[in-house]
Design a protein around this motif. Structure first.
Motif, PDB file in Angstrom:
ATOM      1  N   GLN A 173    -112.328  -9.989  67.197  1.00  0.00           N
ATOM      2  CA  GLN A 173    -112.801  -8.611  66.989  1.00  0.00           C
ATOM      3  C   GLN A 173    -114.300  -8.565  67.265  1.00  0.00           C
ATOM      4  O   GLN A 173    -115.047  -9.392  66.733  1.00  0.00           O
ATOM      5  CB  GLN A 173    -112.505  -8.161  65.555  1.00  0.00           C
ATOM      6  N   VAL A 178    -107.577 -15.718  62.329  1.00  0.00           N
ATOM      7  CA  VAL A 178    -106.363 -16.505  62.578  1.00  0.00           C
ATOM      8  C   VAL A 178    -105.094 -15.743  62.186  1.00  0.00           C
ATOM      9  O   VAL A 178    -105.097 -14.948  61.244  1.00  0.00           O
ATOM     10  CB  VAL A 178    -106.452 -17.864  61.819  1.00  0.00           C
ATOM     11  N   ARG A 179    -104.041 -15.942  62.956  1.00  0.00           N
ATOM     12  CA  ARG A 179    -102.713 -15.383  62.686  1.00  0.00           C
ATOM     13  C   ARG A 179    -101.668 -16.471  62.883  1.00  0.00           C
ATOM     14  O   ARG A 179    -101.893 -17.411  63.635  1.00  0.00           O
ATOM     15  CB  ARG A 179    -102.370 -14.248  63.678  1.00  0.00           C
ATOM     16  N   ASP A 187    -120.276 -14.001  54.202  1.00  0.00           N
ATOM     17  CA  ASP A 187    -119.182 -13.062  54.409  1.00  0.00           C
ATOM     18  C   ASP A 187    -118.878 -12.301  53.118  1.00  0.00           C
ATOM     19  O   ASP A 187    -119.159 -12.805  52.034  1.00  0.00           O
ATOM     20  CB  ASP A 187    -117.934 -13.891  54.793  1.00  0.00           C
ATOM     21  N   ASP A 188    -118.286 -11.116  53.251  1.00  0.00           N
ATOM     22  CA  ASP A 188    -117.876 -10.320  52.080  1.00  0.00           C
ATOM     23  C   ASP A 188    -119.020 -10.178  51.093  1.00  0.00           C
ATOM     24  O   ASP A 188    -118.803 -10.222  49.875  1.00  0.00           O
ATOM     25  CB  ASP A 188    -116.675 -10.978  51.361  1.00  0.00           C
ATOM     26  N   LYS A 190    -116.235  -4.493  53.639  1.00  0.00           N
ATOM     27  CA  LYS A 190    -115.659  -3.185  53.935  1.00  0.00           C
ATOM     28  C   LYS A 190    -115.685  -2.235  52.730  1.00  0.00           C
ATOM     29  O   LYS A 190    -115.863  -1.025  52.898  1.00  0.00           O
ATOM     30  CB  LYS A 190    -114.217  -3.391  54.402  1.00  0.00           C
ATOM     31  N   GLU A 222    -114.863   2.407  60.230  1.00  0.00           N
ATOM     32  CA  GLU A 222    -113.691   3.121  60.770  1.00  0.00           C
ATOM     33  C   GLU A 222    -114.006   4.519  61.258  1.00  0.00           C
ATOM     34  O   GLU A 222    -113.248   5.084  62.041  1.00  0.00           O
ATOM     35  CB  GLU A 222    -112.594   3.207  59.691  1.00  0.00           C
ATOM     36  N   TYR A 268    -112.455  -0.905  63.201  1.00  0.00           N
ATOM     37  CA  TYR A 268    -111.464  -0.263  64.051  1.00  0.00           C
ATOM     38  C   TYR A 268    -112.070   0.850  64.908  1.00  0.00           C
ATOM     39  O   TYR A 268    -111.513   1.203  65.944  1.00  0.00           O
ATOM     40  CB  TYR A 268    -110.322   0.313  63.199  1.00  0.00           C
TER      41      TYR A 268
HETATM   42  P1  C2E Z   1    -112.836 -11.122  56.685  1.00  0.00           P
HETATM   43  O1  C2E Z   1    -113.541 -12.340  57.132  1.00  0.00           O
HETATM   44  O2  C2E Z   1    -113.578 -10.190  55.786  1.00  0.00           O
HETATM   45  O3  C2E Z   1    -112.338 -10.405  58.007  1.00  0.00           O
HETATM   46  C1  C2E Z   1    -112.300  -9.027  58.189  1.00  0.00           C
HETATM   47  C2  C2E Z   1    -110.912  -8.476  57.954  1.00  0.00           C
HETATM   48  O4  C2E Z   1    -110.982  -7.054  58.035  1.00  0.00           O
HETATM   49  C3  C2E Z   1    -109.915  -8.900  59.022  1.00  0.00           C
HETATM   50  O5  C2E Z   1    -108.638  -8.975  58.392  1.00  0.00           O
HETATM   51  C4  C2E Z   1    -109.949  -7.725  59.995  1.00  0.00           C
HETATM   52  O6  C2E Z   1    -108.772  -7.601  60.758  1.00  0.00           O
HETATM   53  C5  C2E Z   1    -110.107  -6.571  59.035  1.00  0.00           C
HETATM   54  N1  C2E Z   1    -110.757  -5.415  59.628  1.00  0.00           N
HETATM   55  C6  C2E Z   1    -111.732  -5.387  60.567  1.00  0.00           C
HETATM   56  N2  C2E Z   1    -112.123  -4.133  60.852  1.00  0.00           N
HETATM   57  C7  C2E Z   1    -111.376  -3.320  60.062  1.00  0.00           C
HETATM   58  C8  C2E Z   1    -111.327  -1.899  59.885  1.00  0.00           C
HETATM   59  O7  C2E Z   1    -112.038  -1.120  60.503  1.00  0.00           O
HETATM   60  N3  C2E Z   1    -110.414  -1.436  58.974  1.00  0.00           N
HETATM   61  C9  C2E Z   1    -109.614  -2.270  58.253  1.00  0.00           C
HETATM   62  N4  C2E Z   1    -108.750  -1.734  57.379  1.00  0.00           N
HETATM   63  N5  C2E Z   1    -109.651  -3.623  58.387  1.00  0.00           N
HETATM   64  C10 C2E Z   1    -110.521  -4.125  59.281  1.00  0.00           C
HETATM   65  P2  C2E Z   1    -107.655 -10.209  58.633  1.00  0.00           P
HETATM   66  O8  C2E Z   1    -107.724 -10.621  60.060  1.00  0.00           O
HETATM   67  O9  C2E Z   1    -106.339  -9.857  58.047  1.00  0.00           O
HETATM   68  O10 C2E Z   1    -108.322 -11.358  57.804  1.00  0.00           O
HETATM   69  C11 C2E Z   1    -108.377 -11.295  56.389  1.00  0.00           C
HETATM   70  C12 C2E Z   1    -109.240 -12.395  55.829  1.00  0.00           C
HETATM   71  O11 C2E Z   1    -108.660 -13.675  56.072  1.00  0.00           O
HETATM   72  C13 C2E Z   1    -110.622 -12.468  56.502  1.00  0.00           C
HETATM   73  O12 C2E Z   1    -111.467 -11.515  55.919  1.00  0.00           O
HETATM   74  C14 C2E Z   1    -111.018 -13.895  56.180  1.00  0.00           C
HETATM   75  O13 C2E Z   1    -111.544 -14.007  54.881  1.00  0.00           O
HETATM   76  C15 C2E Z   1    -109.686 -14.609  56.234  1.00  0.00           C
HETATM   77  N6  C2E Z   1    -109.561 -15.302  57.531  1.00  0.00           N
HETATM   78  C16 C2E Z   1    -109.175 -14.804  58.735  1.00  0.00           C
HETATM   79  N7  C2E Z   1    -109.193 -15.754  59.685  1.00  0.00           N
HETATM   80  C17 C2E Z   1    -109.628 -16.898  59.075  1.00  0.00           C
HETATM   81  C18 C2E Z   1    -109.866 -18.243  59.527  1.00  0.00           C
HETATM   82  O14 C2E Z   1    -109.729 -18.603  60.716  1.00  0.00           O
HETATM   83  N8  C2E Z   1    -110.298 -19.142  58.587  1.00  0.00           N
HETATM   84  C19 C2E Z   1    -110.499 -18.779  57.283  1.00  0.00           C
HETATM   85  N9  C2E Z   1    -110.922 -19.718  56.424  1.00  0.00           N
HETATM   86  N10 C2E Z   1    -110.293 -17.530  56.819  1.00  0.00           N
HETATM   87  C20 C2E Z   1    -109.864 -16.598  57.712  1.00  0.00           C
END
Ligand code: C2E
Ligand code: CA
Ligand code: CA
Ligand code: CA
Length: 271
Positions: free
Chosen positions: A44, A61-62, A175-176, A199, A235, A254
Motif C-alpha cells: 500500500q 502480509v496475507r 507504528d500505531d 487510523k 479515507e 483507501y
Molecule cells: P498496520 O501496520 O497498522 O497496517 C495498516 C492496516 O490498515 C492494514 O491492515 C491496512 O490494510 C489497513 N488500512 C490501510 N488503509 C486503510 C483505510 O483507509 N481504511 C481502512 N479501514 N483500513 C486501512 P492489514 O493489512 O489487515 O494489517 C493489519 C495489521 O497486521 C497491520 O496493521 C500490522 O500490525 C499487522 N501486519 C500486517 N502485515 C504484517 C507483517 O508482515 N508483519 C507483522 N509483524 N505484522 C503485520
C-alpha cells in the motif's frame, strides 16, 4: 449422583482434549503454510499528498489458504505470536519483499516499510539479517524502513539494537502511535525517523471524539521532536485536507489506494 459426576468429568476431559488437538493442528497448519510459501504480500503506497508523488510502500502480509481463501493478518498474527513464529514470519516477509521488488526498477528511489515485531530485535542473528537486507535493498534503489509497534514493550536491549540499525541507515518508524502504553518512554530512549498516526486518530477528524485533541497533540509532539509523520487510514477528502492544513503531508489509506499485489500497483508502470 455418580452418573452425573462421571459424565461431567468425561465431558471436561473430552473438551480439553479437543481444545488441545485443535491448537496443535493449527500450529501444524501455520508451520506448513510457511514451509509451503502460502503467505504473500500486498503493498500500500505512502503518498505525499502535497505533490501526489509516491514516497513509499508498506508491505502487508496475507495468507493464501488452500481452502479458506485469503486470510488477513489480524487472524493469523495473534496465533503466530502465541506459537513463537514471529521471527520466522518476519524473515519470510523480508525475503518475499526483496523478491517482489527486485524485478521492478525504481528510478526515483522508493521507501519500503516492513512490519517488525519488537521481539525480533532481541536476537543478534536478526540484527545481522536486517543489515544484510538493508544493503540488498539499497542495491535495487529501495530504502528500508522498519515499522515497529509499541503494543509490546521494547526492552533496553531492543532499543539499543534499534538505535544501531538507525545509525546504519535503516529508517525507524513507530507504528500505531498513540495506541500503546510506551510511546513517550520509547521516544525518550530511541531516535526515530517517523511516527505513524494510527487510523483511530484520523477517524476522529470532524467528529466530537476524545481522540480529536490527541491527534493534534501527536502532530505537535512530532514537530517538536523533528520527527516525520505518516497518517494511516486516510479515507476521505476531508481528512486529507485537515491533515494537510496541519502540515501532515504523508498519507496512507483507501483514499489513495488499497493494499494490492505488487503487479497491481501503478509502480509496475516503471520499466
Ligand atoms: P498496520 O501496520 O497498522 O497496517 C495498516 C492496516 O490498515 C492494514 O491492515 C491496512 O490494510 C489497513 N488500512 C490501510 N488503509 C486503510 C483505510 O483507509 N481504511 C481502512 N479501514 N483500513 C486501512 P492489514 O493489512 O489487515 O494489517 C493489519 C495489521 O497486521 C497491520 O496493521 C500490522 O500490525 C499487522 N501486519 C500486517 N502485515 C504484517 C507483517 O508482515 N508483519 C507483522 N509483524 N505484522 C503485520
Ligand atoms: Ca504498519
Ligand atoms: Ca533516515
Ligand atoms: Ca494501525
Amino acid at each position: 449422583l455418580f452418573i452425573p459426576i462421571t459424565l461431567v468429568v468425561y465431558l471436561t476431559l473430552y473438551f480439553a482434549r479437543y481444545l488441545f488437538s485443535r491448537k496443535r493442528s493449527m500450529y501444524t497448519e501455520v508451520k506448513l503454510a510457511l514451509k509451503m510459501r502460502e503467505f504473500f504480500l500486498h503493498y500500500q503506497p505512502h503518498v505525499d499528498a502535497s505533490s501526489g508523488c509516491v514516497f513509499g510502500v508498506e508491505a502487508l502480509v496475507r495468507w493464501q489458504h488452500p481452502s479458506r481463501g485469503i486470510v488477513y493478518p489480524d487472524v493469523f498474527i495473534p496465533l503466530m505470536e502465541e506459537y513463537g513464529l514471529m521471527d520466522e514470519l518476519t524473515d519470510y516477509v523480508l525475503n518475499a519483499a526483496y523478491h517482489d521488488l527486485a524485478e521492478k526498477v525504481f528510478r526515483e528511489g522508493i521507501h519500503l516499510g516492513i512490519n517488525v515485531p519488537p521481539g525480533y530485535f532481541s536476537n543478534p542473528k536478526n540484527i545481522r539479517l536486517l543489515k544484510l537486507y538493508k544493503n540488498k535493498f539499497d542495491g535495487i534503489g529501495i530504502s528500508l524502513g522498519l515499522e515497529i509497534t509499541e503494543r509490546q514493550f521494547l526492552d533496553s536491549v531492543a532499543c539499543e539494537s534499534i538505535s544501531r540499525l538507525r545509525t546504519f541507515g535503516i529508517d525507524i518508524l513507530i507504528d500505531d502511535f498513540g495506541t500503546g502504553q510506551t510511546s513517550l518512554s520509547v521516544l525518550e530512549r530511541t531516535n526515530i525517523d517517523y511516527l505513524k498516526i494510527d487510523k483511530c486518530f484520523v477517524d476522529s477528524i470532524g467528529h466530537q471524539s476524545v481522540n480529536a485533541p490527541v491527534l493534534n497533540a501527536i502532530i505537535n509532539l512530532a514537530k517538536e521532536l523533528n520527527v516525520g509523520i505518516i497518517a494511516e487510514g486516510v479515507e476521505t477528502d476531508r481528512q486529507a485536507q485537515y491533515l494537510l492544513t496541519q502540515g501532515v503531508t504523508l498519507h496512507q489509506g483507501y483514499l489513495y489506494a488499497k493494499p494490492a499485489r505488487i503487479e497491481k500497483l501503478f509502480l509496475s508502470k516503471s520499466k
